[in-house]
Write an enzyme that holds these catalytic residues in place. Structure first.
Site, PDB file in Angstrom:
ATOM      1  CD  GLU A 167     -12.789   7.775   2.839  1.00 36.71           C
ATOM      2  OE1 GLU A 167     -12.124   7.651   3.886  1.00 36.71           O
ATOM      3  OE2 GLU A 167     -12.671   6.986   1.876  1.00 36.71           O
TER       4      GLU A 167
ATOM      5  CB  CYS B  90       2.306 -11.310   1.360  1.00 31.31           C
ATOM      6  SG  CYS B  90       3.672 -10.403   2.047  1.00 31.31           S
TER       7      CYS B  90
ATOM      8  CD  GLU C 239      -6.439   5.881  -0.163  1.00 30.05           C
ATOM      9  OE1 GLU C 239      -5.872   4.916   0.346  1.00 30.05           O
ATOM     10  OE2 GLU C 239      -7.662   6.099  -0.036  1.00 30.05           O
TER      11      GLU C 239
ATOM     12  CG  HIS D  35      -7.755  28.632  16.122  1.00 32.22           C
ATOM     13  ND1 HIS D  35      -7.746  29.616  17.089  1.00 32.22           N
ATOM     14  CD2 HIS D  35      -9.046  28.459  15.763  1.00 32.22           C
ATOM     15  CE1 HIS D  35      -8.992  30.006  17.320  1.00 32.22           C
ATOM     16  NE2 HIS D  35      -9.804  29.323  16.517  1.00 32.22           N
TER      17      HIS D  35
ATOM     18  CG  ASN E  72      -0.068 -12.861   3.980  1.00 34.34           C
ATOM     19  OD1 ASN E  72       0.552 -11.881   4.381  1.00 34.34           O
ATOM     20  ND2 ASN E  72      -1.350 -12.833   3.677  1.00 34.34           N
ATOM     21  N   GLY E  73       2.349 -12.851   6.493  1.00 31.68           N
ATOM     22  CA  GLY E  73       2.266 -12.613   7.933  1.00 31.68           C
ATOM     23  C   GLY E  73       3.603 -12.122   8.454  1.00 31.68           C
TER      24      GLY E  73
ATOM     25  NE  ARG F  49      -3.686 -10.554  -0.282  1.00 33.34           N
ATOM     26  CZ  ARG F  49      -4.442 -11.014   0.708  1.00 33.34           C
ATOM     27  NH1 ARG F  49      -5.703 -11.260   0.508  1.00 33.34           N
ATOM     28  NH2 ARG F  49      -3.934 -11.232   1.905  1.00 33.34           N
TER      29      ARG F  49
ATOM     30  CE  LYS G 234     -10.480   7.009  -0.483  1.00 33.26           C
ATOM     31  NZ  LYS G 234     -10.669   5.817   0.150  1.00 33.26           N
TER      32      LYS G 234
ATOM     33  CD1 TRP H 120       2.718  -3.892  -0.216  1.00 29.90           C
ATOM     34  CD2 TRP H 120       2.857  -4.101   1.995  1.00 29.90           C
ATOM     35  NE1 TRP H 120       2.482  -2.660   0.336  1.00 29.90           N
ATOM     36  CE2 TRP H 120       2.565  -2.749   1.687  1.00 29.90           C
ATOM     37  CE3 TRP H 120       2.984  -4.451   3.335  1.00 29.90           C
ATOM     38  CZ2 TRP H 120       2.408  -1.767   2.656  1.00 29.90           C
ATOM     39  CZ3 TRP H 120       2.828  -3.473   4.308  1.00 29.90           C
ATOM     40  CH2 TRP H 120       2.544  -2.163   3.964  1.00 29.90           C
TER      41      TRP H 120
ATOM     42  CE  LYS I 156      -9.685  -3.223  -1.149  1.00 33.94           C
ATOM     43  NZ  LYS I 156     -10.133  -1.815  -1.089  1.00 33.94           N
TER      44      LYS I 156
END
Ligand code: F6R
Length: 598
Positions: A471, A2, A478, A494, A99-100, A27, A475, A75, A593
């Site tokens: 990484e 948020c 996502e 395996h 926010n939180g 964000r 990338k 969010w 973010k």
């Protein structure tokens, strides 16, 4: 996560709030809203989806005289993405944005039975709690009483009906006061108000700011005075500058960031004393989440490879695990926290745990106004500038670069490499910008076209290439929503090889000469099961043309930075794939973010 904004001044509040909210879009959010005071009444307007929707809803009202208000991008955490759950919330005379996460909100809810709630959110309960302590003229007291009952994290922007002021308070999640000329801002981070001012004060936990024609900050019943800081973050830097996406812009910025990092951390062909000397420690724990964790694995890789004989021991941990695991700490231990935002909840909690144990802490961090930058004993700035795209590129680059420098510094200080060797490595660091340019200038569209329709793509590698694969694969998944896994090349047979069938893309990273032959054998195994093979290799490792369907070659450089060139190729390939799939590249679904909740 948020985003919060607040404004009071001479401008039209709704316009300023929407502009500021747009700056926080990066964000991640799924609904948005504002509340403004118009003719002494608070008007709340919200919408689900993008800020464009909010702007449309706002345009239906005449808010031409409003000069004070709060805004929010939500969010979803508590409750679904609905209009009711979107912020601001208004209960009684109190309207707020939050926010939180309030951990004891159910307990609070039970005590507030005179209120009827419209949403499922913890934030609406906080709003009611403040209202329950408000008698029409004791705003600060009401905020204090209410927040003293909260468990969890919060940044709150609050307005009270009938009182033309803006209030803010925070705990464990950031809140910044922006100071313009006869106007003030509240925001989750400074990028929100950069268009209007570069002067700011970072609020600390439990400080309350009251903003009217001027501002006052209170802490435990006393007024306090804090230094006004100035940021040289540039708004231009935070804008797209002609690039189609922030991601592409940020990938290109890696050229310049490598120059900045070189001149900060290497002086006159020696390490700058700004770089922390690891040699007085015996054990180094790196801690981070997501890509930051992946970057920290680069330090672990090189310390394992070169420094274990000198009795140095290093491990990299996911912060979400580290904070809940037992550790032995003494003066020989150094803990290094890697975080672009400096606010990631698990990394911050781990940092606080280590601080409370008295162990030395270092933050490799980009946002220098962040909580980690202020709470760690030592800070290594990442110098990446504002990173707007939710998926990190330049952030990871800078973290990985600094990790390599830290290990090289350790090796030099302990005599594991001599000056001549060091200087030859520095020469490669100097050439990095031009090598990055060569990697960027290659054609990734063609390769992307051959794999973008696949629903599963596998990355394989050995040695350091496994860590780069982590990484690369992250990338890809996502931003393109393609299922992707990273598999140690030697592990294929395996189990995972069962997943390979005709035309399954397998992206093999080849930068580690000593194990290249073995990786090539593994590529062969995949190829004979029908895999469509993409190789991303340094130019000195050759692969038979029959084995590789698409071959991306990056310039040869020193091993401490070779992975950076490989990863830039992976970033660009993911970018092109996501573009072909018409994904929202800068704001991938479900992601945010700055992950300020656990
Ligand atoms: C992936 C990504 C995330 C972050 C992670 C940590 O592209 O961006 O995995 O790396 O959320 O964030 P910071 O570095 O801000 O602690």
């Amino acid at each position: 996560m948020c985003g919060i904004v607040g404004y009071t001044g001479k401008r039209n509040a709704k316009d300023v709030l929407i502009t500021c909210l747009r700056m926080l879009e990066y964000r991640g959010y799924d609904s948005a809203g504002i509340a403004v005071v118009e003719n002494n009444k608070v008007r709340v307007i919200k919408s689900v989806g993008k800020i464009d929707n909010l702007e449309q809803s706002v345009s239906r009202y005449d808010l031409s005289t409003s000069t004070i208000g709060i805004g929010h991008t939500r969010w979803a955490t508590h409750g679904k993405v609905t209009l009711e759950n979107a912020h601001p919330h208004k209960v009684g005379k109190v309207t707020l944005v939050h926010n939180g996460v309030i951990e004891n909100y159910k307990e609070i809810d039970e005590k507030l039975n005179k209120y009827e709630f419209k949403s499922e959110t913890d934030s609406e309960r906080v709003c009611a709690l403040i209202d329950s302590f408000y008698n029409g003229h004791n705003e600060i007291e009401a905020i204090k009483k209410a927040t003293s009952l909260l468990k969890g994290s919060y940044a709150l922007g609050i307005i009270f009906e009938g009182n033309n002021k803006l209030y803010g308070i925070k705990k464990d999640t950031p809140l910044v006061l922006g100071i313009g000329t006869n106007e003030y801002f509240l925001a989750s981070d400074i990028s929100a108000f950069l268009k209007y001012t570069k002067e700011y004060i970072v609020l600390d936990d439990n400080e309350i700011v009251e903003i009217g024609n001027s501002f006052n900050i209170y802490y435990e019943d006393k007024q306090i005075y804090k230094k006004i800081e100035y940021t040289d973050y540039d708004l231009e830097e935070a804008m797209k500058n002609g690039y189609e996406h922030y991601m592409l812009k940020e990938i290109n910025e890696q050229i310049d960031i490598s120059r900045k990092l070189y001149s900060k951390y290497i002086n006159d062909d020696n390490f700058s004393d700004k770089l922390i000397d690891f040699s007085k420690y015996k054990r180094i724990d790196f801690i981070g989440c997501g890509s930051a964790y992946n970057a920290s694995l680069i330090a672990k890789y090189f310390i394992d490879k070169y420094c274990t004989n000198a009795n140095f021991y290093c491990n990299s941990y996911m912060a979400s695990e580290y904070r809940y695991t037992n550790h032995y700490f003494d003066k020989d231990v150094l803990t290094v926290f890697v975080s672009q935002s400096g606010e990631t909840a698990d990394t911050l909690a781990s940092l606080r745990m280590c601080n409370s144990e008295g162990v030395d802490t270092v933050a490799i961090v980009n946002v220098l106004t962040s909580t980690m930058a202020r709470e760690a004993k030592y800070v290594l700035p990442m110098l990446a500038g504002p990173e707007i795209c939710v998926a990190t590129t330049k952030g990871y680059f800078s973290q990985s670069y600094i990790c390599s420098l830290l290990v090289l510094n350790l090796m030099y200080k302990t005599g594991l490499i001599d000056k001549d060797k060091l200087l030859s490595i520095f020469d490669e660091f100097k050439k990095l910008p031009e090598n990055i340019e060569k990697v960027i200038n290659q054609d990734y569209k063609k390769v992307a076209k051959s794999i973008y329709k696949s629903e599963d793509i596998y990355y394989i590698g050995r040695g350091i290439d496994i860590y780069s694969s982590f990484e690369g694969s992250l990338k890809l998944k996502e931003i393109s929503y393609i299922h992707s896994e990273c598999i140690g090349a030697g592990e294929l047979k395996h189990g995972p090889i069962a997943l390979i069938s005709k035309d399954t893309p397998v992206i093999a990273l080849l930068s580690e000469f000593s194990v290249a032959e073995k990786t090539i054998n593994n590529i062969n195994e995949a190829k004979s099961r029908g895999a469509y093979v993409v190789t991303i290799r340094k130019e000195s490792i050759n692969v038979d043309k029959k084995l590789s369907d698409c071959d991306i070659v990056v310039p040869l450089t020193n091993e401490f930075i070779q992975n950076l060139l490989i990863i830039i190729a992976c970033q660009l390939l993911s970018y092109e794939v996501a573009k072909l799939r018409k994904c929202d590249i800068d704001k991938p679904r479900n992601l945010s973010k700055s992950v300020t909740v656990e």
